[in-house]
Design an enzyme around this catalytic site. Structure first.
Site, short mmCIF file in Angstrom:
data_model
loop_
_atom_site.label_atom_id
_atom_site.label_comp_id
_atom_site.label_asym_id
_atom_site.label_seq_id
_atom_site.Cartn_x
_atom_site.Cartn_y
_atom_site.Cartn_z
CE LYS A 117 71.96 -19.01 67.79
NZ LYS A 117 72.61 -19.14 66.48
CE LYS B 264 71.99 -22.84 58.80
NZ LYS B 264 73.45 -22.54 58.72
CE LYS C 109 75.69 -16.30 61.57
NZ LYS C 109 76.41 -16.70 62.73
#
Ligand code: TYM
Length: 332
Positions: free
Chosen positions: A199, A196, A114
């Site tokens: 969204k 993976k 992130k």
């Protein structure tokens, strides 16, 4: 009488629920309500580690609750709540921050991912998020935490923090086990099978509330492998795209990989991909219809999350008091 074992998990309402969330996590939650005392929540406090649009966050939090119920989590048998409604999460989160090491947090894969994706906003919350997640878990003294593979590292850190705390103050926390499904623990993106499903790549991601024709289109366009074999065979290293579709098909139909290979023997990917799409559409149809119905009943949703927060708070407070006493805070 024996106490029931406890299960707990949560999902961030940072996006719409997708097939990875469903197969990796929620599908494993519902069936357990008779056997376990179950707590499931919308992890709204975690979402603000990345900027959110306030109105969308509010809407998605309620939609997520409606979808939990539609996936089979009966609010009479499971405690369903919104994380920010139970203030003990923030309070224990702070305490556990002080028992979680900088080095441990630095090793978290999700933080590294992130931080790379949101280089303009690497805030303190993004870094210390696993300590809040440890608090989410340890407040309820669960035996099992059902999550997909990508959250295993955070549950393992939770175990380390619990053991460290117990080592100093005695047995305060139950040390929980991650509970990872055999199939579906890591669903990959349909158009990038080395990443993976999430969204952030919408074309490779199937959302629970998506229209059947859109789901079908995504499966028809799913990347299969560039080998010349054109044969449905489970080989995750050599044929990751096909292996991912097989994992999805197995998870929604209950068929084994051998059965799937036999079913599609000699047919090639052109027949296989739409068949997986059909199976997913049929598995999601009742969820989508039921969630839309529940979402329209705002008063019902409110009654569910209020009752859930009350029950969760009662349990969480018992653990928090014990912790405050052990560390030397004066009782209120
Ligand atoms: P989150 O919101 O990213 O994901 C929610 C759940 O879905 C699983 N999952 C997947 N499983 C299989 N394949 C995928 N492609 C896939 N993508 C997501 C995740 O493993 C997870 O089980 N930090 C957590 C939320 C959380 C939590 C908690 C979980 C906060 N506090 C306490 C358990 C207990 C998260 O970000 O999950």
């Amino acid at each position: 009488m024996d106490e029931k074992k406890v299960m707990l998990s949560g999902i961030q309402p940072s996006g719409d629920l997708h097939l990875g969330n469903y197969l990796g996590a929620i599908r494993n939650w519902g069936a357990r309500a008779e056997e376990f005392d179950c707590y499931y929540f919308m992890a709204d406090m975690h979402t603000i580690t990345v900027r959110q649009e306030p109105a969308a966050l509010r809407r998605r939090t309620l939609e997520q609750l409606a979808q939990y119920i539609a996936c089979g989590l009966d609010p009479e048998k499971n405690t369903l709540f919104i994380q920010s409604h139970v203030h003990q999460h923030a309070e224990l989160g702070w305490v556990l921050n002080c028992y979680t090491m900088f080095g441990e947090l630095s090793r978290m894969t999700q933080f590294k991912d992130k931080a790379a994706k949101h280089a303009e906003n690497i805030n303190g919350g993004l870094f210390t998020y696993p300590a809040l997640m440890a608090a989410d878990i340890l407040l309820y003294q669960p035996d099992f935490v059902p999550v997909g593979d990508d959250q295993k590292q955070h549950v393992e850190l939770t175990r380390d923090v619990a053991q460290r705390f117990n080592g100093i103050y005695g047995d305060v926390f139950k040390v929980p086990e991650p509970y990872i499904p055999k199939t579906g623990a890591r669903i990959m993106s349909l158009n990038a099978p080395d990443t993976k499903m999430s969204k952030s790549i919408p074309e490779g991601c199937v959302f629970l509330m998506e229209k059947p024709e859109d789901i079908q289109r995504k499966f028809k366009r799913a990347i299969t492998d560039s080998d010349t074999e054109n044969c449905v065979r489970f080989d995750p290293a050599g044929k990751p795209g096909v292996a991912n579709l097989m994992a999805i098909y197995s998870a929604v139909t209950g068929k084994t990989y051998d059965e799937i290979q036999a079913e599609f023997a000699g047919m090639g990917y052109g027949k296989f991909k739409p068949a997986v799409g059909d199976a997913v559409v049929e598995a999601l149809r009742p969820i989508r219809e039921e969630a839309a119905r529940i979402m329209a009943d705002k008063a019902y949703l409110e009654s569910v999350y209020r009752a859930g927060a009350e029950k969760a708070s009662y349990v969480a407070e018992k653990t928090l008091r014990k912790v405050y006493k052990k560390i030397g805070f004066v009782a209120r």
